[in-house]
Design a protein around this motif. Structure first.
Motif, PDB file in Angstrom:
ATOM      1  N   VAL A 189       0.814  -1.212   0.000  1.00 44.93           N
ATOM      2  CA  VAL A 189       0.000   0.000   0.000  1.00 44.93           C
ATOM      3  C   VAL A 189       0.849   1.264   0.000  1.00 44.93           C
ATOM      4  CG1 VAL A 189      -1.978  -1.116   1.084  1.00 44.93           C
ATOM      5  CG2 VAL A 189      -0.237  -0.028   2.528  1.00 44.93           C
ATOM      6  N   TYR A 190       2.100   1.153   0.395  1.00 43.56           N
ATOM      7  CA  TYR A 190       2.981   2.319   0.502  1.00 43.56           C
ATOM      8  C   TYR A 190       3.884   2.504  -0.712  1.00 43.56           C
ATOM      9  CZ  TYR A 190       5.971  -1.579   1.794  1.00 43.56           C
ATOM     10  OH  TYR A 190       6.626  -2.781   1.791  1.00 43.56           O
ATOM     11  N   CYS A 191       3.786   1.650  -1.720  1.00 39.75           N
ATOM     12  CA  CYS A 191       4.781   1.622  -2.798  1.00 39.75           C
ATOM     13  C   CYS A 191       4.922   2.980  -3.487  1.00 39.75           C
ATOM     14  CB  CYS A 191       4.413   0.567  -3.828  1.00 39.75           C
ATOM     15  SG  CYS A 191       5.646   0.408  -5.145  1.00 39.75           S
ATOM     16  N   PHE A 192       6.129   3.524  -3.472  1.00 42.65           N
ATOM     17  CA  PHE A 192       6.377   4.846  -4.056  1.00 42.65           C
ATOM     18  C   PHE A 192       6.233   4.839  -5.569  1.00 42.65           C
ATOM     19  CE2 PHE A 192      10.520   2.783  -4.275  1.00 42.65           C
ATOM     20  CZ  PHE A 192      10.976   3.148  -5.521  1.00 42.65           C
ATOM     21  N   ALA A 193       6.293   3.675  -6.205  1.00 42.46           N
ATOM     22  CA  ALA A 193       6.228   3.601  -7.663  1.00 42.46           C
ATOM     23  C   ALA A 193       4.812   3.748  -8.197  1.00 42.46           C
ATOM     24  CB  ALA A 193       6.827   2.280  -8.143  1.00 42.46           C
ATOM     25  N   ARG A 194       3.818   3.830  -7.333  1.00 44.32           N
ATOM     26  CA  ARG A 194       2.436   3.949  -7.802  1.00 44.32           C
ATOM     27  C   ARG A 194       2.252   5.138  -8.750  1.00 44.32           C
ATOM     28  NH1 ARG A 194      -1.323   0.766  -5.545  1.00 44.32           N
ATOM     29  NH2 ARG A 194      -0.599  -0.578  -3.849  1.00 44.32           N
ATOM     30  N   LYS A 195       2.943   6.215  -8.479  1.00 49.07           N
ATOM     31  CA  LYS A 195       2.808   7.420  -9.296  1.00 49.07           C
ATOM     32  C   LYS A 195       3.101   7.147 -10.768  1.00 49.07           C
ATOM     33  CE  LYS A 195       2.489  11.917 -10.001  1.00 49.07           C
ATOM     34  NZ  LYS A 195       1.189  12.629  -9.906  1.00 49.07           N
ATOM     35  N   THR A 196       3.996   6.199 -11.054  1.00 48.98           N
ATOM     36  CA  THR A 196       4.373   5.938 -12.442  1.00 48.98           C
ATOM     37  C   THR A 196       3.203   5.439 -13.273  1.00 48.98           C
ATOM     38  OG1 THR A 196       5.103   3.672 -11.941  1.00 48.98           O
ATOM     39  CG2 THR A 196       6.738   5.425 -11.748  1.00 48.98           C
ATOM     40  N   HIS A 197       2.215   4.811 -12.645  1.00 48.48           N
ATOM     41  CA  HIS A 197       1.049   4.354 -13.411  1.00 48.48           C
ATOM     42  C   HIS A 197       0.220   5.532 -13.909  1.00 48.48           C
ATOM     43  CE1 HIS A 197       1.197   0.142 -13.806  1.00 48.48           C
ATOM     44  NE2 HIS A 197      -0.084  -0.127 -13.588  1.00 48.48           N
ATOM     45  N   SER A 198       0.235   6.628 -13.181  1.00 46.94           N
ATOM     46  CA  SER A 198      -0.535   7.797 -13.627  1.00 46.94           C
ATOM     47  C   SER A 198       0.069   8.404 -14.889  1.00 46.94           C
ATOM     48  CB  SER A 198      -0.595   8.858 -12.517  1.00 46.94           C
ATOM     49  OG  SER A 198       0.681   9.460 -12.305  1.00 46.94           O
ATOM     50  N   TYR A 199       1.391   8.245 -15.084  1.00 50.39           N
ATOM     51  CA  TYR A 199       2.013   8.746 -16.306  1.00 50.39           C
ATOM     52  C   TYR A 199       1.463   8.018 -17.528  1.00 50.39           C
ATOM     53  CZ  TYR A 199       5.584  10.240 -12.910  1.00 50.39           C
ATOM     54  OH  TYR A 199       6.243  10.769 -11.831  1.00 50.39           O
TER      55      TYR A 199
ATOM     56  N   THR B 235      -3.527   4.426 -10.044  1.00 51.67           N
ATOM     57  CA  THR B 235      -2.392   4.206  -9.151  1.00 51.67           C
ATOM     58  C   THR B 235      -2.754   3.365  -7.930  1.00 51.67           C
ATOM     59  OG1 THR B 235      -2.826   6.264  -7.944  1.00 51.67           O
ATOM     60  CG2 THR B 235      -1.329   6.375  -9.839  1.00 51.67           C
ATOM     61  N   GLY B 236      -4.036   3.026  -7.786  1.00 53.72           N
ATOM     62  CA  GLY B 236      -4.467   2.202  -6.669  1.00 53.72           C
ATOM     63  C   GLY B 236      -4.546   0.749  -7.077  1.00 53.72           C
ATOM     64  N   LEU B 237      -5.775   0.241  -7.221  1.00 53.87           N
ATOM     65  CA  LEU B 237      -5.947  -1.156  -7.622  1.00 53.87           C
ATOM     66  C   LEU B 237      -5.367  -1.430  -9.001  1.00 53.87           C
ATOM     67  CD1 LEU B 237      -9.583  -1.851  -6.331  1.00 53.87           C
ATOM     68  CD2 LEU B 237      -7.419  -2.617  -5.318  1.00 53.87           C
ATOM     69  N   GLY B 238      -5.366  -0.414  -9.876  1.00 53.13           N
ATOM     70  CA  GLY B 238      -4.789  -0.591 -11.202  1.00 53.13           C
ATOM     71  C   GLY B 238      -3.309  -0.905 -11.148  1.00 53.13           C
ATOM     72  N   PHE B 239      -2.594  -0.256 -10.245  1.00 51.98           N
ATOM     73  CA  PHE B 239      -1.164  -0.520 -10.092  1.00 51.98           C
ATOM     74  C   PHE B 239      -0.930  -1.968  -9.667  1.00 51.98           C
ATOM     75  CE2 PHE B 239       2.719  -0.688  -7.546  1.00 51.98           C
ATOM     76  CZ  PHE B 239       3.639  -0.080  -8.379  1.00 51.98           C
ATOM     77  N   ASP B 240      -1.839  -2.501  -8.842  1.00 52.44           N
ATOM     78  CA  ASP B 240      -1.694  -3.864  -8.329  1.00 52.44           C
ATOM     79  C   ASP B 240      -2.093  -4.925  -9.347  1.00 52.44           C
ATOM     80  OD1 ASP B 240      -1.161  -2.495  -5.961  1.00 52.44           O
ATOM     81  OD2 ASP B 240      -3.173  -2.822  -5.138  1.00 52.44           O
TER      82      ASP B 240
END
Length: 343
Positions: free
Chosen positions: A74-84, A89-94
């Motif tokens: 839940v804390y993964c800093f790389a989540r932001k990269t999915h928004s690019y 960046t939430g469930l989509g990242f997972d």
């Protein structure tokens, strides 16, 4: 970086604009280990990524064969990269995982270029290269083989146990170049693990990886990350974690306090409001100045972990980003463990 920069062909449609034309194949697999996960297979144009100059990382180049991560931390800093990439960046990242299926062949070609100077390459710094997808796509054996064949120094940071599949390749590489292996274990509290790292192997299994690597003659450090404020930073929790790390045979322990960058911060705070609402105000105060906890808090955690490490006979990493080459032996005898750390 945009999606169409990850593929070899220009964009021609909505999906193409997102993923890069006909270079994309989207797949789902109705098997228990991949249920609910979508894989977007692309043919990347480049696999060696230069780290921005302002980065705090002690390396300049990375290789990331995947984007998104089923570890679902839940804390993964790389989540932001999915928004690019116009992805959630939430469930989509997972669950929306981008796979650079040509990563091994592309890396081999780039390493052979006259422009490449043989700089250290870090892996697992964005998302885990040994997440579950690697069990299907098997990109890492080709990547490690390319780095080995070019005697190019590299490091791997992982929470995955699948790295043991490539143990022989890692040993071969360590005989010709500098190789650093680190396993991430921020805490041993099982309740905390189940809620903040639901897709990862348990901390005990990760420490088994450290033990197996050490027994095979490949020294392995532990990145004690993240230390989670108010949930994993009690002195008894820190003691239990450092004790377990030392017992695994790790060559070093390096603590790193949770940081909450944009993208990860929103997702983590939503999780906190649901699971620990009484801590929301404390987090807002602790992280009021930005993504990082205050220096005084970071120093306190680091000092405490280093004191515990000394007590249990394991030192902090004294060579940030440092790695050593395994000695070449004429016989297949297992060499003495050598310090090989990422951070």
């Amino acid at each position: 970086m945009r999606w169409d920069n990850l593929a070899e062909s220009p964009a021609t449609s909505r999906e193409a604009a997102l993923f890069g034309a006909s270079a994309v194949t989207t797949r789902t697999f109705d098997t228990p280990e991949f249920r609910g996960i979508t894989f977007h297979e692309i043919r990347a144009r480049s696999i060696l990524n230069r780290v921005p100059g302002a980065s705090r990382m002690p390396f300049e180049w990375t290789v990331n064969p995947y984007r998104g991560c089923t570890h679902a931390c839940v804390y993964c800093f790389a989540r932001k990269t999915h928004s690019y990439l116009d992805l959630d960046t939430g469930l989509g990242f997972d669950s929306q995982i981008v796979v650079k299926v040509n990563a091994p062949e592309l890396l081999r070609r780039q390493l052979a270029s006259r422009q490449w100077q043989g700089a250290h390459v870090a892996m697992g710094t964005n998302v885990d290269c040994y997440q579950r997808a690697e069990g299907r796509y098997r990109l890492m054996p080709g990547i490690i083989s390319a780095l080995r064949d070019h005697a190019n120094p590299f490091s791997v940071l992982t929470k995955g146990t699948l790295i043991l599949r490539d143990l022989d390749l890692l040993r071969q590489a360590a005989e010709v170049t500098e190789v650093g292996i680190s396993v991430s274990v921020g805490f041993t509290d099982r309740e905390l693990w189940r809620t903040v790292e639901p897709g990862t192997p348990s901390p005990e299994r990760r420490l088994d990886v450290v033990r197996a690597l050490t027994d095979a003659g490949i020294g392995c450090g532990v990145l004690m990350a993240p230390v989670v404020p108010f949930l994993g930073d009690h002195p008894d929790q820190l003691r239990a974690t450092v004790r377990a790390i030392a017992a695994s045979g790790a060559t070093s322990v390096t603590p790193l306090v949770l940081h909450l960058r944009p993208g990860a911060r929103e997702w983590y705070m939503a999780w906190l409001r649901e699971h620990h609402p009484h801590l929301v105000a404390r987090y807002e105060r602790l992280y009021a100045e930005g993504a990082y906890a205050p220096k005084w808090y970071q120093r306190r955690i680091t000092r405490h972990v280093h004191e515990l490490a000394a007590e249990f006979g394991i030192g902090p990493s004294s060579r940030p980003g440092g790695h050593r080459r395994l000695p070449v032996r004429p016989e297949p005898a297992v060499p003495e463990p050598t310090q090989l750390t990422l951070l």
